[in-house]
Design a protein around this motif. Structure first.
Motif, PDB file in Angstrom:
ATOM      1  N   UNK B 262       0.834  -1.209   0.000  1.00  0.00           N
ATOM      2  CA  UNK B 262       0.000   0.000   0.000  1.00  0.00           C
ATOM      3  C   UNK B 262       0.861   1.249   0.000  1.00  0.00           C
ATOM      4  N   UNK B 263       1.883   1.233   0.891  1.00  0.00           N
ATOM      5  CA  UNK B 263       2.771   2.398   0.970  1.00  0.00           C
ATOM      6  C   UNK B 263       3.420   2.633  -0.388  1.00  0.00           C
ATOM      7  N   UNK B 264       3.954   1.549  -0.949  1.00  0.00           N
ATOM      8  CA  UNK B 264       4.639   1.673  -2.230  1.00  0.00           C
ATOM      9  C   UNK B 264       3.726   2.249  -3.291  1.00  0.00           C
ATOM     10  N   UNK B 265       2.511   1.707  -3.384  1.00  0.00           N
ATOM     11  CA  UNK B 265       1.610   2.146  -4.448  1.00  0.00           C
ATOM     12  C   UNK B 265       1.238   3.610  -4.279  1.00  0.00           C
ATOM     13  N   UNK B 266       0.967   4.010  -3.028  1.00  0.00           N
ATOM     14  CA  UNK B 266       0.572   5.408  -2.820  1.00  0.00           C
ATOM     15  C   UNK B 266       1.712   6.343  -3.199  1.00  0.00           C
ATOM     16  N   UNK B 267       2.942   5.972  -2.811  1.00  0.00           N
ATOM     17  CA  UNK B 267       4.054   6.877  -3.109  1.00  0.00           C
ATOM     18  C   UNK B 267       4.329   6.940  -4.603  1.00  0.00           C
ATOM     19  N   UNK B 268       4.328   5.781  -5.267  1.00  0.00           N
ATOM     20  CA  UNK B 268       4.651   5.869  -6.699  1.00  0.00           C
ATOM     21  C   UNK B 268       3.536   6.585  -7.459  1.00  0.00           C
ATOM     22  N   UNK B 269       2.274   6.385  -7.033  1.00  0.00           N
ATOM     23  CA  UNK B 269       1.184   7.113  -7.698  1.00  0.00           C
ATOM     24  C   UNK B 269       1.382   8.610  -7.528  1.00  0.00           C
ATOM     25  N   UNK B 270       1.902   8.988  -6.382  1.00  0.00           N
ATOM     26  CA  UNK B 270       2.176  10.402  -6.139  1.00  0.00           C
ATOM     27  C   UNK B 270       3.247  10.885  -7.109  1.00  0.00           C
ATOM     28  N   UNK B 271       4.299  10.075  -7.245  1.00  0.00           N
ATOM     29  CA  UNK B 271       5.356  10.433  -8.195  1.00  0.00           C
ATOM     30  C   UNK B 271       4.794  10.584  -9.594  1.00  0.00           C
ATOM     31  N   UNK B 272       3.955   9.610 -10.004  1.00  0.00           N
ATOM     32  CA  UNK B 272       3.345   9.669 -11.334  1.00  0.00           C
ATOM     33  C   UNK B 272       2.531  10.943 -11.468  1.00  0.00           C
ATOM     34  N   UNK B 273       1.699  11.211 -10.447  1.00  0.00           N
ATOM     35  CA  UNK B 273       0.831  12.386 -10.489  1.00  0.00           C
ATOM     36  C   UNK B 273       1.635  13.662 -10.664  1.00  0.00           C
ATOM     37  N   UNK B 274       2.685  13.798  -9.853  1.00  0.00           N
ATOM     38  CA  UNK B 274       3.482  15.032  -9.908  1.00  0.00           C
ATOM     39  C   UNK B 274       4.103  15.202 -11.286  1.00  0.00           C
ATOM     40  N   UNK B 275       4.742  14.145 -11.772  1.00  0.00           N
ATOM     41  CA  UNK B 275       5.413  14.284 -13.066  1.00  0.00           C
ATOM     42  C   UNK B 275       4.409  14.571 -14.176  1.00  0.00           C
ATOM     43  N   UNK B 276       3.308  13.839 -14.187  1.00  0.00           N
ATOM     44  CA  UNK B 276       2.359  14.018 -15.281  1.00  0.00           C
ATOM     45  C   UNK B 276       1.735  15.410 -15.232  1.00  0.00           C
ATOM     46  N   UNK B 277       1.329  15.858 -14.038  1.00  0.00           N
ATOM     47  CA  UNK B 277       0.698  17.175 -13.941  1.00  0.00           C
ATOM     48  C   UNK B 277       1.670  18.258 -14.405  1.00  0.00           C
ATOM     49  N   UNK B 278       2.884  18.224 -13.870  1.00  0.00           N
ATOM     50  CA  UNK B 278       3.834  19.263 -14.238  1.00  0.00           C
ATOM     51  C   UNK B 278       4.217  19.141 -15.708  1.00  0.00           C
ATOM     52  N   UNK B 279       4.310  17.910 -16.187  1.00  0.00           N
ATOM     53  CA  UNK B 279       4.705  17.723 -17.584  1.00  0.00           C
ATOM     54  C   UNK B 279       3.673  18.334 -18.516  1.00  0.00           C
ATOM     55  N   UNK B 280       2.394  18.040 -18.247  1.00  0.00           N
ATOM     56  CA  UNK B 280       1.350  18.555 -19.131  1.00  0.00           C
ATOM     57  C   UNK B 280       1.307  20.079 -19.066  1.00  0.00           C
ATOM     58  N   UNK B 281       1.478  20.631 -17.865  1.00  0.00           N
ATOM     59  CA  UNK B 281       1.503  22.087 -17.722  1.00  0.00           C
ATOM     60  C   UNK B 281       2.649  22.679 -18.539  1.00  0.00           C
ATOM     61  N   UNK B 282       3.825  22.092 -18.356  1.00  0.00           N
ATOM     62  CA  UNK B 282       5.003  22.617 -19.056  1.00  0.00           C
ATOM     63  C   UNK B 282       4.793  22.560 -20.559  1.00  0.00           C
ATOM     64  N   UNK B 283       4.296  21.418 -21.021  1.00  0.00           N
ATOM     65  CA  UNK B 283       4.128  21.263 -22.469  1.00  0.00           C
ATOM     66  C   UNK B 283       3.165  22.308 -22.989  1.00  0.00           C
ATOM     67  N   UNK B 284       2.001  22.440 -22.317  1.00  0.00           N
ATOM     68  CA  UNK B 284       1.001  23.386 -22.816  1.00  0.00           C
ATOM     69  C   UNK B 284       1.510  24.825 -22.745  1.00  0.00           C
ATOM     70  N   UNK B 285       2.070  25.205 -21.599  1.00  0.00           N
ATOM     71  CA  UNK B 285       2.480  26.600 -21.441  1.00  0.00           C
ATOM     72  C   UNK B 285       3.588  26.961 -22.426  1.00  0.00           C
ATOM     73  N   UNK B 286       4.500  26.013 -22.654  1.00  0.00           N
ATOM     74  CA  UNK B 286       5.582  26.299 -23.594  1.00  0.00           C
ATOM     75  C   UNK B 286       5.024  26.483 -24.995  1.00  0.00           C
ATOM     76  N   UNK B 287       4.104  25.598 -25.363  1.00  0.00           N
ATOM     77  CA  UNK B 287       3.482  25.700 -26.686  1.00  0.00           C
ATOM     78  C   UNK B 287       2.749  27.021 -26.821  1.00  0.00           C
ATOM     79  N   UNK B 288       1.901  27.307 -25.822  1.00  0.00           N
ATOM     80  CA  UNK B 288       1.013  28.457 -25.931  1.00  0.00           C
ATOM     81  C   UNK B 288       1.839  29.725 -26.042  1.00  0.00           C
ATOM     82  N   UNK B 289       2.904  29.805 -25.304  1.00  0.00           N
ATOM     83  CA  UNK B 289       3.711  31.011 -25.313  1.00  0.00           C
ATOM     84  C   UNK B 289       4.382  31.186 -26.666  1.00  0.00           C
ATOM     85  N   UNK B 290       4.957  30.110 -27.139  1.00  0.00           N
ATOM     86  CA  UNK B 290       5.680  30.187 -28.407  1.00  0.00           C
ATOM     87  C   UNK B 290       4.733  30.520 -29.553  1.00  0.00           C
TER      88      UNK B 290
END
Lengths: 121, 299, 492
Positions: B262-290
């Motif tokens: 349980x501990x493992x799954x919760x932590x890795x899901x958190x890692x996934x969440x953080x990377x995916x959220x920030x990744x999508x933000x970065x991709x969109x904002x970079x595109x939109x600005x350019x």
């Protein structure tokens, strides 16, 4: 009889062929990427179709159900969807840069400009 | 636009096929992020298309061969929905029967994703990370100096939209958190939560302009967070190794294997969440600005 | 820690990548990347030793035994390739500092190193894994990272090359995905060794045949087998020099590994070669690749692109060796995998030094360079001789085994064709030699200085390796023969 049993796969094949055709035949770089997405999605459907069991339900365990779909293809396709969006994003970034550098997103215009450049070198 | 509809259709098809997790993702990614990116780029590249097709005959030929091959392949396939197909009798039953004992969470998709095949998911997070690096490397720096023109935000004039949007953004974020931590029970998990969270930010950017969003979220921090997400996931694996287990062996994380899972799954899901959220933000904002800049210049 | 070597091989560069992004400072990142790659290299040597003493190593990720979980499985074949990839990557990184500073803006350097590490991770992941779907995931990591690296080239044509590669590469990857999906459909498993056990039962079905066809076509797109090579020349020609060194020496080799793995370990030699006309197809395409690409190479004025076409031709030789379908043929392919990496590594590194000083790789710019940059040009010449297959270079060793294999199977007409193909290599190498040594330097420019030491040293390490492994063939030939024998054993 046999044909009807596999109707899902036939739909997959039609989608796959149309996506693939767009990728090869269209000269517009964005359209090519759209074709690629369609092509990839058809493969997702292929995987998901094979996981389905008649009268089964989603693989979330519950006392009320006995038969579940196969969860493994679902997991694989989750990964594949992510790979797909990553590729699309990268491809679009390239399109933006190509548009800036060449002033066009049409394959033939770009190739023409490349040939001119090579001639002048 | 048709892209979005197509994705939604695909998603509903997945629901029919009992693949709720996949449907959720396809809806969020295909109908959401992917379509937004396509439209953004289209706005720059223009709708004009050279009607001429390239070697349509060769293309048709290649596609037909592919199609014939596939049709040929279907002849010996197990029937659709067949309970006795090899797919249903080998490996998969293990997941469905043992998951309750091994990991003890109801959503088997999550347990396969996060534990049995956790390494694939790690790879998936790395793919997202790679895409971010690619997009940033290509679009972050423009050769021309920044033109600091205060162009109006795309929807600044729509008062109703702005107010409704303002009300909507916090619940979307809350919903993202719900999806994040509820993934073990219902459909959802780190990936979907990340996308939804990013969607909230993207909505903000569409309503109030990319620049104001970039002021609200600090880009360097977001970039570091994208890397941190990957590291969180990886460090779970490394800690398991240090505790005497294999890489990503969550059983080694706690005294009780189930707790460890349980501990493992919760932590890795958190890692996934953080990377995916920030990744999508970065991709969109970079595109939109350019792209926004390019439009500003041409106008 | 010793039992964790298989996974450490992949996660060292993997975890180094996000850390690099956090470090940001280009100088720091450069050393960090180099250390990560060097560690991976040491790790791969330890792994080979371990495999040689203990036999095949299996490592279950997450503690789930395959086929439930994902398994890493290291035998001689992947241990050999792991060493190849990590050694070339480390040498290329040694030269990366000056070369990249010249070719990229400082802010982009960090991204380049991160992409480089991710690409390395992807390639190592493909090599180490024993799970079919995991291959796809890591294939995509390495591909996305290489599109990024290629697009960073200075010329705008780099963007177009990268886009074309992205489209072709994704089609290839999707074909592979279809292949894996159909295999899974018929067997219910994704683990390669479980697949190998369960495939014979359903061997005769049309679906398995289709799966094989899609998989092979997808991999051939990735390994740029003629006529699916169209993406390669431009991608290599316009990428930053260091990316070219790394990709040319390793990426296609890893794709060939995947092909070998599936033909021999998963489907089995029996299925691949007796039920299908694979042998004829491979031999025909290999030969056509050798001739078509060599002839096009002769007419190239961009020297980087010239050698890129030559790569397509060399891939032809490797596929030819595989197509012979005998132990000696496979040995030749395995030898050429390693040797070609040495040759092309040396040549492209030397070209990186040349670009650093001269700024162009157009053949015109080469005039008089034989005197001005003697070490760099000598490296290119030795690499070229090796490509031709002159005795005392590694190129000779692999060509020798290839011809031997062809003669063993009584295919002497093809052996003659291979020798004619080598003559074509003489022509394109000679064009460079002629311009560099027998034409006077252009009057209007000051003489160029020798390439910086940081580029020359790794170049010459590779050049000396070209000669060393050409004379002392114990390590490469011995290992290749061992691997070939073991692959044929598994197949039986």
């Amino acid at each position: 009889m046999n044909f009807l049993e596999q109707y899902n796969y036939w739909i997959v094949i039609i989608l796959m062929m149309s996506g693939f055709y767009i990728v090869i035949a269209h000269g517009n770089l964005i359209k090519k990427l759209i074709g690629l997405t369609v092509f990839q999605t058809s493969v997702f459907i292929l995987y998901i179709s094979m996981s389905k069991v008649t009268a089964g339900t989603a693989p979330i365990l519950n006392e009320a159900y006995k038969v579940y779909s196969n969860p493994l293809p679902h997991v694989l396709i989750l990964t594949a969807i992510v790979v797909g969006i990553a590729t699309t994003a990268l491809g679009l970034a390239l399109v933006v840069r190509i548009k800036e550098a060449y002033g066009s997103v049409e394959e033939d215009l770009i190739q023409e400009k490349d040939l001119q450049q090579e001639g002048s070198e | 636009m048709l892209m979005g509809v197509y994705s939604l259709l695909t998603a509903s098809f997945f629901v029919l096929m009992d693949a709720v997790d996949v449907a959720f993702t396809e809806a969020a990614v295909g109908a959401g992020i992917s379509t937004i990116l396509m439209v953004t780029v289209l706005s720059m590249a223009g709708r004009f298309e050279n009607r001429q097709l390239h070697h349509p005959r060769i293309a048709l030929f290649v596609v037909l061969i592919t199609g014939v091959m596939l049709v040929y392949g279907t002849f010996d396939m197990p029937a659709f929905g067949d309970l006795n197909a090899p797919v249903q009798t080998h490996v998969a039953p293990y997941y469905l029967q043992q998951s309750a004992q091994d990991i003890d969470i109801p959503n088997v998709v999550t347990s396969v994703l996060a534990s049995y095949r956790g390494f694939d998911t790690f790879g998936e997070v790395v793919v997202v990370f790679t895409a971010v690096i690619g997009v940033l490397a290509m679009l972050e720096f423009s050769r021309k100096p920044d033109t600091t023109g205060d162009e109006p935000a795309p929807m600044y004039q729509h008062k109703i939209l702005r107010i409704v949007g303002k009300i909507l953004i916090p619940p979307i974020m809350l919903f993202a958190l719900y999806v994040q931590f509820h993934g073990e029970y219902g459909p959802g998990g780190g990936f979907q939560a990340g996308v939804i969270f990013a969607a909230a930010i993207i909505l903000h950017a569409m309503l109030f302009g990319v620049e104001s969003t970039r002021k609200a979220v600090s880009m360097p921090v977001v970039k570091v967070l994208a890397a941190v997400g990957v590291l969180i996931y990886g460090s779970v694996g490394v800690v398991a190794m240090l505790n005497g287990g294999r890489f990503l062996e969550y059983n080694a994380l706690a005294e009780n294997p189930i707790t460890g899972q349980h501990v493992g799954i919760i932590i890795i899901e958190l890692g996934v969440g953080i990377t995916v959220a920030t990744a999508m933000m970065l991709i969109f904002l970079t595109f939109a600005r350019r792209v926004g800049k390019a439009n500003g210049e041409s106008a | 820690m010793i039992e964790h070597l298989p996974i450490l091989q992949v996660i060292i560069p993997l975890l180094a990548a996000p850390i690099c992004l956090i470090l940001r400072e280009a100088r720091l990142v450069r050393w960090f990347t180099f250390i990560a790659s060097a560690l991976a290299f040491v790790n791969s040597i330890l792994l080979l030793q371990q495999v040689q003493t203990q036999g095949t190593i299996s490592y279950s990720l997450g503690g789930w035994v395959a086929p439930i979980g994902i398994e890493y499985r290291i035998d001689l074949l992947n241990a050999y390739l792991l060493i190849l990839v990590t050694s070339i990557s480390t040498l290329a990184l040694l030269a990366a500092g000056p070369s990249l500073r010249k070719e990229l803006s400082e802010r982009k350097e960090t991204y380049f190193y991160v992409a480089y590490l991710l690409c390395l991770t992807g390639l190592l992941g493909i090599l180490a894994t024993g799970d079919a779907f995991n291959v796809f995931v890591f294939l995509e990591i390495s591909s996305l990272a290489s599109y990024t690296m290629i697009a960073m080239g200075r010329d705008r044509r780099a963007l177009w090359a990268s886009y074309q590669y992205l489209i072709m590469g994704t089609i290839g990857a999707t074909f592979i995905l279809i292949g894996i999906g159909l295999m899974y459909m018929m067997t219910g498993t994704l683990n390669m060794y479980d697949l190998a056990e369960r495939l014979p039962e359903v061997q005769q079905t049309k679906t398995v045949f289709t799966a094989f066809a899609f998989f092979v076509v997808g991999v051939c797109l990735k390994l740029a087998l003629f006529p699916l090579h169209l993406w390669l020349p431009n991608a290599y020609a316009y990428a930053p020099s260091i990316a070219t060194v790394f990709l040319a020496a390793t990426a296609t080799k890893v794709a060939i590994y995947v092909l070998l793995r599936f033909i021999f370990s998963v489907y089995g030699f029996e299925f691949s070669f007796s039920h299908l006309p694979l042998q004829e197809i491979l031999v025909a395409l290999g030969l056509m690749g050798v001739f078509a690409a060599s002839i096009v190479a002769i007419y190239q004025d961009n020297v980087k692109r010239l050698f890129a076409y030559s790569s397509v031709a060399q891939i032809g030789y490797m596929i030819l060796g595989l197509g012979v379908g005998s132990k000696t043929g496979l040995t030749a392919t395995l030898l050429h995998l390693f040797n070609h990496a040495l040759m092309k590594g040396a040549i492209f590194l030397a070209l990186a030094g040349l670009i650093y000083r001269v700024g162009s790789v157009n053949l015109k710019a080469f005039s008089g360079l034989g005197k001005q940059m003697p070490w760099t040009m000598a490296a290119i010449v030795v690499g070229g001789l090796s490509l031709i297959g002159v005795p005392l270079t590694v190129g000779f060793v692999s060509k020798w085994y290839l011809v031997l294999a062809l003669l063993e199977s009584n295919w002497w007409p093809i052996a003659v064709l291979v020798l004619i193909g080598s003559l074509l290599a003489v022509i394109y190498v000679w064009r460079i030699v002629e311009v560099a040594y027998f034409r006077k330097a252009m009057q209007d420019s000051a003489p160029y200085k020798e390439a910086p030491l940081m580029i020359l040293i790794p170049t010459w390490i590779l050049v000396l390796a070209n000669i060393y492994f050409g004379i002392d063939t114990g390590f490469t030939v011995g290992l290749s023969e061992q691997i070939a024998a073991s692959l044929f054993e598994v197949a039986k």
